[in-house]
Scaffold this motif. Structure first.
Motif, PDB file in Angstrom:
ATOM      1  N   PRO A  25     -24.096  -3.977  12.134  1.00 21.20           N
ATOM      2  CA  PRO A  25     -22.904  -4.545  12.170  1.00 21.20           C
ATOM      3  C   PRO A  25     -22.618  -5.768  12.476  1.00 21.20           C
ATOM      4  CG  PRO A  25     -23.444  -2.344  13.333  1.00 21.20           C
ATOM      5  CD  PRO A  25     -24.784  -3.202  12.968  1.00 21.20           C
ATOM      6  N   PHE A  26     -21.469  -6.012  12.309  1.00 20.72           N
ATOM      7  CA  PHE A  26     -20.596  -7.508  12.430  1.00 20.72           C
ATOM      8  C   PHE A  26     -19.746  -7.454  13.402  1.00 20.72           C
ATOM      9  CE2 PHE A  26     -19.334  -6.608   8.039  1.00 20.72           C
ATOM     10  CZ  PHE A  26     -17.922  -7.088   8.821  1.00 20.72           C
ATOM     11  N   PHE A  27     -19.829  -8.664  13.875  1.00 17.65           N
ATOM     12  CA  PHE A  27     -18.080  -8.804  14.897  1.00 17.65           C
ATOM     13  C   PHE A  27     -17.560 -10.170  13.518  1.00 17.65           C
ATOM     14  CE2 PHE A  27     -16.073 -11.391  17.856  1.00 17.65           C
ATOM     15  CZ  PHE A  27     -14.805 -10.285  17.568  1.00 17.65           C
ATOM     16  N   LEU A  28     -16.382 -10.384  12.982  1.00 20.03           N
ATOM     17  CA  LEU A  28     -16.055 -11.743  12.954  1.00 20.03           C
ATOM     18  C   LEU A  28     -14.460 -11.163  12.958  1.00 20.03           C
ATOM     19  CD1 LEU A  28     -15.629 -14.079  10.474  1.00 20.03           C
ATOM     20  CD2 LEU A  28     -14.344 -12.173   9.589  1.00 20.03           C
ATOM     21  N   TYR A  29     -14.816 -12.552  14.167  1.00 23.43           N
ATOM     22  CA  TYR A  29     -13.078 -12.748  15.225  1.00 23.43           C
ATOM     23  C   TYR A  29     -12.428 -14.005  13.967  1.00 23.43           C
ATOM     24  CZ  TYR A  29     -10.451 -14.447  19.139  1.00 23.43           C
ATOM     25  OH  TYR A  29      -8.173 -14.428  19.376  1.00 23.43           O
ATOM     26  N   TYR A  30     -11.281 -13.554  13.698  1.00 21.85           N
ATOM     27  CA  TYR A  30     -10.034 -14.128  12.397  1.00 21.85           C
ATOM     28  C   TYR A  30      -8.918 -14.330  13.335  1.00 21.85           C
ATOM     29  CZ  TYR A  30      -8.251 -14.898   8.268  1.00 21.85           C
ATOM     30  OH  TYR A  30      -8.231 -16.133   6.624  1.00 21.85           O
ATOM     31  N   ALA A  31      -8.753 -15.034  13.651  1.00 22.57           N
ATOM     32  CA  ALA A  31      -6.992 -15.219  14.409  1.00 22.57           C
ATOM     33  C   ALA A  31      -5.937 -16.489  13.776  1.00 22.57           C
ATOM     34  CB  ALA A  31      -7.237 -15.736  15.883  1.00 22.57           C
ATOM     35  N   PRO A  32      -5.700 -16.494  12.808  1.00 26.43           N
ATOM     36  CA  PRO A  32      -4.454 -17.596  12.260  1.00 26.43           C
ATOM     37  C   PRO A  32      -4.348 -17.819  13.429  1.00 26.43           C
ATOM     38  CG  PRO A  32      -4.299 -15.185  10.846  1.00 26.43           C
ATOM     39  CD  PRO A  32      -5.150 -15.386  12.450  1.00 26.43           C
ATOM     40  N   GLY A  33      -2.923 -18.983  13.118  1.00 27.82           N
ATOM     41  CA  GLY A  33      -1.957 -19.324  14.345  1.00 27.82           C
ATOM     42  C   GLY A  33      -1.046 -19.300  13.128  1.00 27.82           C
ATOM     43  N   SER A  34      -1.016 -19.307  11.970  1.00 29.89           N
ATOM     44  CA  SER A  34       0.297 -19.076  11.307  1.00 29.89           C
ATOM     45  C   SER A  34       1.419 -18.990  12.211  1.00 29.89           C
ATOM     46  CB  SER A  34       0.291 -18.116  10.138  1.00 29.89           C
ATOM     47  OG  SER A  34      -1.086 -18.861   9.061  1.00 29.89           O
ATOM     48  N   ALA A  35       1.718 -18.537  12.625  1.00 32.41           N
ATOM     49  CA  ALA A  35       3.293 -17.698  13.105  1.00 32.41           C
ATOM     50  C   ALA A  35       4.031 -18.472  13.875  1.00 32.41           C
ATOM     51  CB  ALA A  35       3.303 -16.269  13.732  1.00 32.41           C
ATOM     52  N   HIS A  36       3.269 -20.213  14.217  1.00 34.17           N
ATOM     53  CA  HIS A  36       2.799 -20.709  15.109  1.00 34.17           C
ATOM     54  C   HIS A  36       3.292 -22.371  14.501  1.00 34.17           C
ATOM     55  CE1 HIS A  36       1.973 -18.162  18.289  1.00 34.17           C
ATOM     56  NE2 HIS A  36       1.183 -17.466  18.021  1.00 34.17           N
ATOM     57  N   ALA A  37       4.220 -23.316  15.347  1.00 32.35           N
ATOM     58  CA  ALA A  37       4.516 -24.559  15.194  1.00 32.35           C
ATOM     59  C   ALA A  37       3.395 -25.459  15.055  1.00 32.35           C
ATOM     60  CB  ALA A  37       5.740 -25.327  15.581  1.00 32.35           C
ATOM     61  N   PRO A  38       3.294 -26.419  13.710  1.00 34.01           N
ATOM     62  CA  PRO A  38       3.683 -26.227  12.522  1.00 34.01           C
ATOM     63  C   PRO A  38       3.779 -25.545  11.981  1.00 34.01           C
ATOM     64  CG  PRO A  38       2.263 -27.892  13.342  1.00 34.01           C
ATOM     65  CD  PRO A  38       2.092 -27.322  13.890  1.00 34.01           C
ATOM     66  N   LEU A  39       4.768 -25.531  11.065  1.00 34.36           N
ATOM     67  CA  LEU A  39       4.737 -24.310   9.829  1.00 34.36           C
ATOM     68  C   LEU A  39       4.271 -25.102   8.935  1.00 34.36           C
ATOM     69  CD1 LEU A  39       7.980 -22.539  10.824  1.00 34.36           C
ATOM     70  CD2 LEU A  39       5.733 -22.187  11.241  1.00 34.36           C
ATOM     71  N   HIS A  40       2.943 -24.748   7.890  1.00 35.13           N
ATOM     72  CA  HIS A  40       2.635 -24.906   6.825  1.00 35.13           C
ATOM     73  C   HIS A  40       2.074 -23.650   5.720  1.00 35.13           C
ATOM     74  CE1 HIS A  40       1.136 -29.173   8.860  1.00 35.13           C
ATOM     75  NE2 HIS A  40       0.919 -28.095   9.889  1.00 35.13           N
ATOM     76  N   ALA A  41       2.310 -24.668   5.036  1.00 35.01           N
ATOM     77  CA  ALA A  41       2.456 -23.727   3.476  1.00 35.01           C
ATOM     78  C   ALA A  41       2.659 -23.779   2.103  1.00 35.01           C
ATOM     79  CB  ALA A  41       3.885 -22.413   3.493  1.00 35.01           C
ATOM     80  N   PRO A  42       1.977 -24.011   1.431  1.00 33.85           N
ATOM     81  CA  PRO A  42       1.713 -24.303   0.310  1.00 33.85           C
ATOM     82  C   PRO A  42       2.865 -24.232  -0.633  1.00 33.85           C
ATOM     83  CG  PRO A  42      -0.662 -23.106   0.087  1.00 33.85           C
ATOM     84  CD  PRO A  42       0.901 -22.447   1.493  1.00 33.85           C
ATOM     85  N   ALA A  43       2.774 -25.757  -1.343  1.00 35.26           N
ATOM     86  CA  ALA A  43       4.414 -26.104  -1.705  1.00 35.26           C
ATOM     87  C   ALA A  43       4.711 -24.676  -3.186  1.00 35.26           C
ATOM     88  CB  ALA A  43       4.508 -27.199  -3.151  1.00 35.26           C
ATOM     89  N   ASP A  44       4.422 -24.090  -3.803  1.00 35.05           N
ATOM     90  CA  ASP A  44       3.594 -22.831  -4.792  1.00 35.05           C
ATOM     91  C   ASP A  44       4.240 -21.869  -3.664  1.00 35.05           C
ATOM     92  OD1 ASP A  44       1.955 -22.834  -3.896  1.00 35.05           O
ATOM     93  OD2 ASP A  44       1.049 -21.128  -5.216  1.00 35.05           O
ATOM     94  N   TRP A  45       4.151 -21.752  -2.555  1.00 41.53           N
ATOM     95  CA  TRP A  45       4.299 -20.995  -1.716  1.00 41.53           C
ATOM     96  C   TRP A  45       5.699 -21.065  -0.943  1.00 41.53           C
ATOM     97  CZ3 TRP A  45       2.461 -15.941  -0.492  1.00 41.53           C
ATOM     98  CH2 TRP A  45       1.291 -15.644  -1.431  1.00 41.53           C
ATOM     99  N   LEU A  46       6.145 -22.348  -1.077  1.00 39.62           N
ATOM    100  CA  LEU A  46       7.676 -21.934  -0.201  1.00 39.62           C
ATOM    101  C   LEU A  46       8.618 -22.001  -1.790  1.00 39.62           C
ATOM    102  CD1 LEU A  46       6.089 -25.963   1.457  1.00 39.62           C
ATOM    103  CD2 LEU A  46       7.580 -24.074   2.875  1.00 39.62           C
ATOM    104  N   ALA A  47       7.801 -22.458  -2.833  1.00 41.19           N
ATOM    105  CA  ALA A  47       9.071 -22.029  -3.268  1.00 41.19           C
ATOM    106  C   ALA A  47       9.441 -20.582  -3.569  1.00 41.19           C
ATOM    107  CB  ALA A  47       8.488 -22.568  -5.031  1.00 41.19           C
ATOM    108  N   LYS A  48       8.641 -19.978  -3.216  1.00 41.20           N
ATOM    109  CA  LYS A  48       9.060 -18.677  -3.843  1.00 41.20           C
ATOM    110  C   LYS A  48      10.388 -18.241  -2.729  1.00 41.20           C
ATOM    111  CE  LYS A  48       4.238 -16.953  -4.528  1.00 41.20           C
ATOM    112  NZ  LYS A  48       3.207 -15.880  -3.959  1.00 41.20           N
ATOM    113  N   PHE A  49      10.646 -18.984  -1.789  1.00 42.01           N
ATOM    114  CA  PHE A  49      11.131 -18.511  -0.908  1.00 42.01           C
ATOM    115  C   PHE A  49      12.437 -19.523  -0.866  1.00 42.01           C
ATOM    116  CE2 PHE A  49       7.589 -16.218   0.554  1.00 42.01           C
ATOM    117  CZ  PHE A  49       7.636 -15.269   1.404  1.00 42.01           C
ATOM    118  N   ARG A  50      12.286 -19.981  -1.065  1.00 40.53           N
ATOM    119  CA  ARG A  50      14.079 -21.378  -1.269  1.00 40.53           C
ATOM    120  C   ARG A  50      14.942 -20.387  -1.913  1.00 40.53           C
ATOM    121  NH1 ARG A  50      13.255 -25.684   0.650  1.00 40.53           N
ATOM    122  NH2 ARG A  50      11.448 -26.205  -0.514  1.00 40.53           N
ATOM    123  N   GLY A  51      16.273 -21.194  -1.180  1.00 38.46           N
ATOM    124  CA  GLY A  51      17.343 -19.869  -1.415  1.00 38.46           C
ATOM    125  C   GLY A  51      17.874 -18.755  -0.449  1.00 38.46           C
TER     126      GLY A  51
END
Length: 138
Positions: A25-51
């Motif tokens: 068995p393994f334990f992997l703690y994976y805790a992204p902080g994506s919902a917290h400022a500063p917000l970062h996303a690749p340009a192509d992902w930002l483009a998906k939500f433009r407008g």
């Protein structure tokens, strides 16, 4: 982007565990902080939500609530809660305020969607190693 780097490291760690016998068995703690400022996303992902948020939060929350009712997520007789008094009606914002708020919503949506995609990469790696049915994700 931090989320991609985290997923890369987690997948490599899983590969290392598998390479060393991988049956324990393994334990992997994976805790992204994506919902917290500063917000970062690749340009192509930002483009998906433009407008997508240009109509403002008043229109969006009504539309989302109606869709939740239609899908049975909330009861048909549920009523949309009043907006908190500190949140201005969209129509009362200046054009620069609307543009800024819409861009922030785009960045938030893109960051979370990208994070979700990276978490999916990690779960696919677990599945590829035959451990998905033996894995608890919290």
């Amino acid at each position: 982007i931090f989320d991609r780097d985290m997923a890369d490291h987690a997948v490599r760690w899983l590969e290392t565990q598998q390479g060393q016998g991988g049956k324990r068995p393994f334990f992997l703690y994976y805790a992204p902080g994506s919902a917290h400022a500063p917000l970062h996303a690749p340009a192509d992902w930002l483009a998906k939500f433009r407008g997508r948020f240009d109509e403002g939060w008043d229109v969006l929350r009504e539309r989302i609530f109606a869709r939740q009712k239609k899908l049975g997520i909330v009861p048909k007789d549920a009523r949309l809660a009043a907006m908190p008094p500190e949140v201005k009606p969209w129509a009362s914002l200046t054009e620069p305020e609307k543009r800024s708020a819409a861009r922030l919503m785009e960045a938030y949506a893109a960051a979370l969607a990208y994070c979700d995609d990276q978490m999916g990469r990690l779960l696919r790696a677990v599945e590829e190693r035959g451990q998905i049915d033996n894995t608890l994700v919290i």
